[in-house]
Design a protein around this motif. Structure first.
Motif, PDB file in Angstrom:
ATOM      1  N   TYR A  91      34.724  -9.798  52.560  1.00  0.00           N
ATOM      2  CA  TYR A  91      35.016  -8.399  52.851  1.00  0.00           C
ATOM      3  C   TYR A  91      35.364  -8.263  54.327  1.00  0.00           C
ATOM      4  O   TYR A  91      35.113  -9.165  55.126  1.00  0.00           O
ATOM      5  CB  TYR A  91      33.856  -7.475  52.467  1.00  0.00           C
ATOM      6  CG  TYR A  91      32.537  -7.765  53.143  1.00  0.00           C
ATOM      7  CD1 TYR A  91      32.187  -7.138  54.332  1.00  0.00           C
ATOM      8  CD2 TYR A  91      31.630  -8.661  52.580  1.00  0.00           C
ATOM      9  CE1 TYR A  91      30.968  -7.400  54.944  1.00  0.00           C
ATOM     10  CE2 TYR A  91      30.414  -8.926  53.181  1.00  0.00           C
ATOM     11  CZ  TYR A  91      30.092  -8.291  54.370  1.00  0.00           C
ATOM     12  OH  TYR A  91      28.888  -8.554  54.981  1.00  0.00           O
ATOM     13  N   ALA A 136      34.731  -5.791  57.633  1.00  0.00           N
ATOM     14  CA  ALA A 136      33.811  -4.768  58.124  1.00  0.00           C
ATOM     15  C   ALA A 136      34.393  -4.128  59.380  1.00  0.00           C
ATOM     16  O   ALA A 136      35.094  -4.777  60.148  1.00  0.00           O
ATOM     17  CB  ALA A 136      32.453  -5.391  58.452  1.00  0.00           C
ATOM     18  N   ARG A 137      34.083  -2.855  59.545  1.00  0.00           N
ATOM     19  CA  ARG A 137      34.586  -2.115  60.697  1.00  0.00           C
ATOM     20  C   ARG A 137      33.429  -1.772  61.627  1.00  0.00           C
ATOM     21  O   ARG A 137      32.279  -1.671  61.194  1.00  0.00           O
ATOM     22  CB  ARG A 137      35.289  -0.853  60.193  1.00  0.00           C
ATOM     23  CG  ARG A 137      36.284  -0.282  61.146  1.00  0.00           C
ATOM     24  CD  ARG A 137      37.190   0.712  60.501  1.00  0.00           C
ATOM     25  NE  ARG A 137      36.450   1.871  60.004  1.00  0.00           N
ATOM     26  CZ  ARG A 137      36.995   2.850  59.297  1.00  0.00           C
ATOM     27  NH1 ARG A 137      38.268   2.825  59.005  1.00  0.00           N
ATOM     28  NH2 ARG A 137      36.259   3.856  58.891  1.00  0.00           N
ATOM     29  N   HIS A 166      32.901  -0.784  55.351  1.00  0.00           N
ATOM     30  CA  HIS A 166      33.472  -2.079  54.966  1.00  0.00           C
ATOM     31  C   HIS A 166      34.238  -1.940  53.660  1.00  0.00           C
ATOM     32  O   HIS A 166      34.048  -0.995  52.891  1.00  0.00           O
ATOM     33  CB  HIS A 166      32.413  -3.185  54.874  1.00  0.00           C
ATOM     34  CG  HIS A 166      31.353  -2.933  53.859  1.00  0.00           C
ATOM     35  ND1 HIS A 166      31.495  -3.230  52.528  1.00  0.00           N
ATOM     36  CD2 HIS A 166      30.120  -2.378  53.991  1.00  0.00           C
ATOM     37  CE1 HIS A 166      30.399  -2.889  51.880  1.00  0.00           C
ATOM     38  NE2 HIS A 166      29.555  -2.367  52.742  1.00  0.00           N
ATOM     39  N   SER A 167      35.121  -2.900  53.442  1.00  0.00           N
ATOM     40  CA  SER A 167      35.918  -2.911  52.216  1.00  0.00           C
ATOM     41  C   SER A 167      35.049  -3.368  51.058  1.00  0.00           C
ATOM     42  O   SER A 167      34.005  -3.999  51.259  1.00  0.00           O
ATOM     43  CB  SER A 167      37.094  -3.876  52.372  1.00  0.00           C
ATOM     44  OG  SER A 167      36.624  -5.214  52.395  1.00  0.00           O
ATOM     45  N   THR A 209      34.027  -5.987  48.243  1.00  0.00           N
ATOM     46  CA  THR A 209      34.071  -7.452  48.262  1.00  0.00           C
ATOM     47  C   THR A 209      35.126  -7.938  47.278  1.00  0.00           C
ATOM     48  O   THR A 209      35.230  -7.436  46.162  1.00  0.00           O
ATOM     49  CB  THR A 209      32.692  -8.022  47.872  1.00  0.00           C
ATOM     50  OG1 THR A 209      31.721  -7.539  48.815  1.00  0.00           O
ATOM     51  CG2 THR A 209      32.691  -9.546  47.881  1.00  0.00           C
ATOM     52  N   ALA A 226      37.464  -4.538  63.826  1.00  0.00           N
ATOM     53  CA  ALA A 226      37.170  -5.116  62.511  1.00  0.00           C
ATOM     54  C   ALA A 226      36.844  -6.598  62.652  1.00  0.00           C
ATOM     55  O   ALA A 226      37.230  -7.244  63.623  1.00  0.00           O
ATOM     56  CB  ALA A 226      38.359  -4.927  61.575  1.00  0.00           C
ATOM     57  N   TRP A 262      31.493 -15.451  59.726  1.00  0.00           N
ATOM     58  CA  TRP A 262      32.149 -14.259  60.223  1.00  0.00           C
ATOM     59  C   TRP A 262      33.271 -14.664  61.165  1.00  0.00           C
ATOM     60  O   TRP A 262      33.130 -15.624  61.904  1.00  0.00           O
ATOM     61  CB  TRP A 262      31.187 -13.390  61.045  1.00  0.00           C
ATOM     62  CG  TRP A 262      30.223 -12.564  60.282  1.00  0.00           C
ATOM     63  CD1 TRP A 262      28.904 -12.841  60.080  1.00  0.00           C
ATOM     64  CD2 TRP A 262      30.460 -11.293  59.685  1.00  0.00           C
ATOM     65  NE1 TRP A 262      28.321 -11.827  59.377  1.00  0.00           N
ATOM     66  CE2 TRP A 262      29.249 -10.864  59.107  1.00  0.00           C
ATOM     67  CE3 TRP A 262      31.593 -10.483  59.544  1.00  0.00           C
ATOM     68  CZ2 TRP A 262      29.134  -9.645  58.436  1.00  0.00           C
ATOM     69  CZ3 TRP A 262      31.471  -9.280  58.882  1.00  0.00           C
ATOM     70  CH2 TRP A 262      30.247  -8.868  58.332  1.00  0.00           C
TER      71      TRP A 262
END
Length: 157
Positions: A100, A102-103, A108-109, A111, A134, A153
């Protein structure tokens, strides 16, 4: 042909060109959060200028590469998304790449999950125009259970 008629034809031609150019303008129209959030980049034209901002290897506990996660970005769309790739195809729900984006504001979008036989998944996009940032998270699930995962990450962009 008289000058008057020539002048009118020239004016009509300029008007027609202006109308044609004006008709093309929506392709370059401003894009906002509602145009990209939750949508796939291929569906709204954001792949045209996509860039890999960060590429991070997903490693297991022994340091072996099990896949990678890319933080993708479109300058035109002001949007980010994740691409996760595993080193081998998904078989019997093992080695499933997922991820995903994340902002910085905590959003977050959804998954993404790689289907059986695949090696890649792409998330939907998130608007992240400044001051938002992001980053992408990539996960490889080696055995289909939640007790062992390999994850990484990307840095913030």
């Amino acid at each position: 042909m008289s000058r008057t008629r020539t002048g009118r034809l020239a004016a009509a031609a300029l008007l027609a060109v202006g109308t044609a150019v004006g008709a093309a303008a929506p392709a370059f129209a401003a894009i906002g959060p509602g145009d990209v959030n939750g949508k796939h980049p291929r569906d709204v034209g954001c792949r045209a200028d996509q860039q890999v901002i960060y590429h991070t290897i997903i490693r297991d506990g022994s340091g072996n590469a099990r896949g990678y996660v890319d933080l993708m970005y479109s300058v035109h769309c002001h949007a980010a998304w994740a691409h996760v790739h595993g080193v081998k195809p998904v078989a019997n729900q093992t080695y499933v790449p997922q991820g995903y984006v994340a902002r910085s504001d905590g959003r977050h979008s959804p998954t993404c999950y790689t289907p059986e036989g695949g090696q890649d998944c792409y998330t939907t996009m998130l608007w992240d125009k400044d001051p938002l940032k992001a980053r992408a998270r990539g996960i490889i699930d080696p055995n289909g259970a939640t007790n062992t995962v390999y994850a990484a990450w990307t840095p913030w962009y």
